[in-house]
Scaffold this motif. Structure first.
Motif, PDB file in Angstrom:
ATOM      1  N   ASN A   1      31.328  40.387  37.535  1.00  0.00           N
ATOM      2  CA  ASN A   1      31.132  41.113  38.795  1.00  0.00           C
ATOM      3  C   ASN A   1      29.911  42.035  38.721  1.00  0.00           C
ATOM      4  O   ASN A   1      29.817  43.001  39.471  1.00  0.00           O
ATOM      5  CB  ASN A   1      32.397  41.864  39.220  1.00  0.00           C
TER       6      ASN A   1
ATOM      7  N   ALA B   1      27.295  45.004  46.150  1.00  0.00           N
ATOM      8  CA  ALA B   1      28.567  45.668  46.459  1.00  0.00           C
ATOM      9  C   ALA B   1      29.459  44.757  47.294  1.00  0.00           C
ATOM     10  O   ALA B   1      30.659  44.651  47.062  1.00  0.00           O
ATOM     11  CB  ALA B   1      28.304  46.987  47.181  1.00  0.00           C
ATOM     12  N   ARG B   2      28.843  44.075  48.273  1.00  0.00           N
ATOM     13  CA  ARG B   2      29.621  43.198  49.157  1.00  0.00           C
ATOM     14  C   ARG B   2      30.285  42.076  48.351  1.00  0.00           C
ATOM     15  O   ARG B   2      31.423  41.695  48.602  1.00  0.00           O
ATOM     16  CB  ARG B   2      28.697  42.605  50.223  1.00  0.00           C
TER      17      ARG B   2
ATOM     18  N   ARG C   1      30.942  42.208  45.085  1.00  0.00           N
ATOM     19  CA  ARG C   1      31.941  42.783  44.180  1.00  0.00           C
ATOM     20  C   ARG C   1      33.262  42.992  44.914  1.00  0.00           C
ATOM     21  O   ARG C   1      34.336  42.909  44.318  1.00  0.00           O
ATOM     22  CB  ARG C   1      31.462  44.147  43.669  1.00  0.00           C
ATOM     23  N   ALA C   2      33.165  43.280  46.202  1.00  0.00           N
ATOM     24  CA  ALA C   2      34.371  43.553  46.981  1.00  0.00           C
ATOM     25  C   ALA C   2      35.294  42.341  47.018  1.00  0.00           C
ATOM     26  O   ALA C   2      36.484  42.467  47.285  1.00  0.00           O
ATOM     27  CB  ALA C   2      33.985  43.973  48.405  1.00  0.00           C
TER      28      ALA C   2
ATOM     29  N   MET D   1      39.180  43.855  39.935  1.00  0.00           N
ATOM     30  CA  MET D   1      39.103  44.079  38.487  1.00  0.00           C
ATOM     31  C   MET D   1      40.126  45.127  38.069  1.00  0.00           C
ATOM     32  O   MET D   1      40.314  46.134  38.746  1.00  0.00           O
ATOM     33  CB  MET D   1      37.704  44.537  38.081  1.00  0.00           C
TER      34      MET D   1
ATOM     35  N   CYS E   1      41.855  53.398  49.808  1.00  0.00           N
ATOM     36  CA  CYS E   1      40.482  53.924  49.796  1.00  0.00           C
ATOM     37  C   CYS E   1      39.427  52.839  50.040  1.00  0.00           C
ATOM     38  O   CYS E   1      38.639  52.929  50.980  1.00  0.00           O
ATOM     39  CB  CYS E   1      40.269  54.612  48.454  1.00  0.00           C
ATOM     40  N   ALA E   2      39.436  51.798  49.199  1.00  0.00           N
ATOM     41  CA  ALA E   2      38.383  50.789  49.317  1.00  0.00           C
ATOM     42  C   ALA E   2      38.493  49.947  50.590  1.00  0.00           C
ATOM     43  O   ALA E   2      37.485  49.710  51.249  1.00  0.00           O
ATOM     44  CB  ALA E   2      38.371  49.906  48.067  1.00  0.00           C
TER      45      ALA E   2
ATOM     46  N   LEU F   1      37.041  52.136  53.318  1.00  0.00           N
ATOM     47  CA  LEU F   1      35.643  52.518  53.117  1.00  0.00           C
ATOM     48  C   LEU F   1      34.720  51.299  53.096  1.00  0.00           C
ATOM     49  O   LEU F   1      33.643  51.303  53.671  1.00  0.00           O
ATOM     50  CB  LEU F   1      35.545  53.254  51.777  1.00  0.00           C
ATOM     51  N   VAL F   2      35.159  50.251  52.411  1.00  0.00           N
ATOM     52  CA  VAL F   2      34.265  49.111  52.172  1.00  0.00           C
ATOM     53  C   VAL F   2      34.432  48.036  53.245  1.00  0.00           C
ATOM     54  O   VAL F   2      33.464  47.486  53.752  1.00  0.00           O
ATOM     55  CB  VAL F   2      34.516  48.513  50.768  1.00  0.00           C
TER      56      VAL F   2
ATOM     57  N   ARG G   1      45.752  48.150  43.881  1.00  0.00           N
ATOM     58  CA  ARG G   1      44.481  48.630  44.429  1.00  0.00           C
ATOM     59  C   ARG G   1      43.479  47.478  44.509  1.00  0.00           C
ATOM     60  O   ARG G   1      42.764  47.322  45.508  1.00  0.00           O
ATOM     61  CB  ARG G   1      43.927  49.739  43.537  1.00  0.00           C
ATOM     62  N   ALA G   2      43.434  46.655  43.448  1.00  0.00           N
ATOM     63  CA  ALA G   2      42.509  45.524  43.448  1.00  0.00           C
ATOM     64  C   ALA G   2      42.925  44.485  44.491  1.00  0.00           C
ATOM     65  O   ALA G   2      42.094  43.948  45.216  1.00  0.00           O
ATOM     66  CB  ALA G   2      42.445  44.906  42.059  1.00  0.00           C
TER      67      ALA G   2
ATOM     68  N   MET H   1      42.046  44.561  48.366  1.00  0.00           N
ATOM     69  CA  MET H   1      40.754  44.066  48.869  1.00  0.00           C
ATOM     70  C   MET H   1      40.805  42.563  49.133  1.00  0.00           C
ATOM     71  O   MET H   1      39.789  41.954  49.467  1.00  0.00           O
ATOM     72  CB  MET H   1      39.645  44.374  47.864  1.00  0.00           C
TER      73      MET H   1
END
Lengths: 254, 308
Positions: free
Chosen positions: A52, A87-88, A90-91, A95, A114-115, A118-119, A163-164, A167
């Motif tokens: 990544n 970044a896009r 990686r989203a 991981m 959060c992600a 935000l992302v 959390r991973a 996304m």
């Protein structure tokens, strides 16, 4: 044949003069669970971080889902991707780290929402509902408002997995997810990962858990000194290793 | 020796009630402190040179309060500039670009390396160096060019001197905070697809705050007192206000007490503010997360809590 999820061709990585990866060739098919085994310092974690683009590779080609990692090819030349593009991409790759790396100032729920907010620009309410559902699925439905410092290692790692997953990644990377855990907490984390594997997630797992590798992995890769020594289905690599180095390593960990 | 309570109901060793060790040295030290304190208080209360009636008369005097207002205004504005500048400089200092990090280093080197009093007087006299200040294209035409003497009034000079100096110190504090955050936090944020800016704003800085707040509170208290230097460049702060009064009536000591009383009051309020800020940014850090102040005090007061 479909596009491989991860394709590595002659991947080299140097830190200064220290060459950590010396030409890795690997292929991970969609839906495949691959376990990377090997002694510490063999380059497993570094390779995972290259996938990544947390680390830049120095030589070779590495692509995820048919697209080069961190670069764009025009004719013969490679162009570095701008940060937003990296970044896009990686989203789309989840991981999980050895030391959890949960955000200490956020609750389990905030860590998980959060992600996406935000992302991906997901609505706050929608993100909360999804996060609560994911945390519930890893057995932490009653810990939504807990801060990482109030959770045990096993709970933290399950929050990290949730959390991973929030996304909605197409590929999950696990970097020794159970190595920092007390032995009796390892099981819960492995269970969450097994569930994920059953759901068809493509996973690359750096681990020392031979039981997990044997039970869940579709393929096992044994690395040493920055090279792939041997790779194949678990029953072959773990039960009947062909190389002396693999045999020596397995005799110590099994 | 076994007293009745040395064993519990089951005949097993019971709660410990030992005779405490005596500390005669502590008693002697305490006695000396009490005597000195009594002498000090007696002197303060009975010595007529303190002129407490004069202190009382000027404590809420209009010019003094106006001076206090200027002092507080200077403190708030200079700290705001200092913090904003400090964050920018700290991020620049950590930049991989050597020109960017080098210029930040140079700024910090210069502003930390010269006395703030010199900087204040320098800004006050800036018109001697640049009589006209132009706003326009670098090396090209300028559109508006006000007179430096009109633009840089004493108050502006004070804010520039204090704020730009503070920025250098805050930069080092913020940098220390940023590098105190585990690198894995940044890895995790970037792995989730956050950009460098998002990672810094949402993940690194909020956690760096826990390390940044205590020295920043210290800086704010220090700044409140450092503002007294601006009386040199004729800005009407608290010290300047009492100075103006005692230069006429020669009641130097009582008026300095007036100023000190206000400085102490303000720093005490800042202490309380700092406590709550620290608690906010320390969230998630300790397991005893939800213990409020009064709950903590109750725990301490109970015999079991005190033993812990």
């Amino acid at each position: 044949m479909s596009t491989p999820m991860v394709l590595a061709e002659g991947v080299h990585k140097r830190f200064g003069r220290n060459e950590v990866l010396k030409g890795i060739d690997l292929e991970v098919a969609p839906g495949e669970v691959m376990c990377l085994l090997g002694p510490s310092g063999s380059g497993k974690s570094t390779f995972l971080r290259c996938i990544n683009h947390l680390e830049k590779i120095n030589q070779g080609r590495l692509s995820v889902d048919g697209e080069l990692v961190g670069y764009r090819q025009e004719g013969e030349r490679l162009h570095e991707l701008p940060e937003s593009e990296v970044a896009r991409k990686r989203a789309e790759i989840g991981m999980v780290f050895q030391h959890f790396n949960l955000f200490g100032h956020m609750t389990a729920l905030e860590n998980t929402t959060c992600a996406p907010v935000l992302v991906k620009g997901m609505g706050r309410e929608q993100a909360r509902a999804k996060a609560a559902e994911l945390l519930g699925r890893v057995g932490l439905g009653d810990k939504l408002e807990a801060y990482p410092a109030q959770l045990s290692g096993g709970q933290k790692q399950r929050v990290a997995i949730a959390r991973a997953l929030a996304m909605e990644p197409k590929l999950m990377l696990f970097d020794e997810p159970t190595s920092a855990l007390d032995p009796e907490l390892v099981g819960d984390v492995l269970d969450a990962m097994k569930q994920l594997a059953r759901d068809g997630m493509t996973m690359v797992v750096v681990t020392h858990e031979m039981g997990f590798a044997r039970e869940v992995a579709d393929s096992v890769v044994f690395m040493d000194g920055g090279l792939v020594v041997e790779c194949g289905p678990p029953e072959q690599v773990i039960t009947d290793p062909q190389h002396e180095r693999t045999r020596a390593f397995l005799s110590k960990v099994l | 020796m076994s007293s009745p309570e040395a064993t519990d109901a089951q005949g097993r060793p019971g709660e410990i009630r030992a005779v405490p060790v005596r500390h005669p040295g502590r008693w002697i030290a305490a006695a000396i402190v009490v005597v000195l304190a009594a002498a000090g208080i007696r002197s303060v209360v009975t010595d007529s040179h303190y002129e407490w009636s004069v202190v009382g008369h000027y404590l809420f005097d209009e010019p003094v309060l106006e001076g206090l207002r200027v002092t507080l205004e200077l403190t708030v504005i200079a700290m705001a500039i200092g913090v904003a500048l400090g964050i920018v400089l700290a991020v620049m200092r950590l930049s991989p670009n050597p020109l960017v990090s080098g210029s930040s280093w140079l700024y910090i080197w210069f502003f930390r390396g010269t006395p703030v009093l010199v900087q204040l007087i320098f800004w006050y006299n800036i018109s001697a160096l640049y009589p006209k200040i132009g706003l326009g294209i670098p090396f090209g035409p300028s559109f508006i060019h006000p007179n430096a003497n009109e633009l840089i009034k004493p108050f502006t000079a004070a804010i520039l001197g204090l704020g730009l100096n503070e920025g250098a110190y805050m930069a080092e504090i913020v940098r220390a905070g940023i590098i105190s955050v585990d690198e894995g936090q940044g890895d995790a944020a970037r792995a989730l697809g956050m950009t460098r800016l998002q990672t810094m704003r949402r993940v690194v800085l909020p956690q760096a705050m826990r390390v940044i707040i205590p020295p920043t509170g210290n800086e704010t208290i220090s700044m409140l007192k450092t503002t007294s230097l601006v009386s040199v460049i004729a800005v009407g702060d608290l010290l300047y206000a009492v100075g103006t009064i005692y230069s006429v009536n020669f009641k130097v000591i009582p008026l300095l007490i007036v100023a000190s009383a206000w400085y102490l009051t303000c720093t005490s309020i800042l202490y309380v503010g700092q406590y709550y800020l620290e608690r906010y940014y320390g969230r998630g850090h300790s397991r005893a997360e939800n213990a409020r102040l009064w709950e903590r005090m109750r725990t301490l007061a109970s015999p079991h809590g005190a033993a812990r």
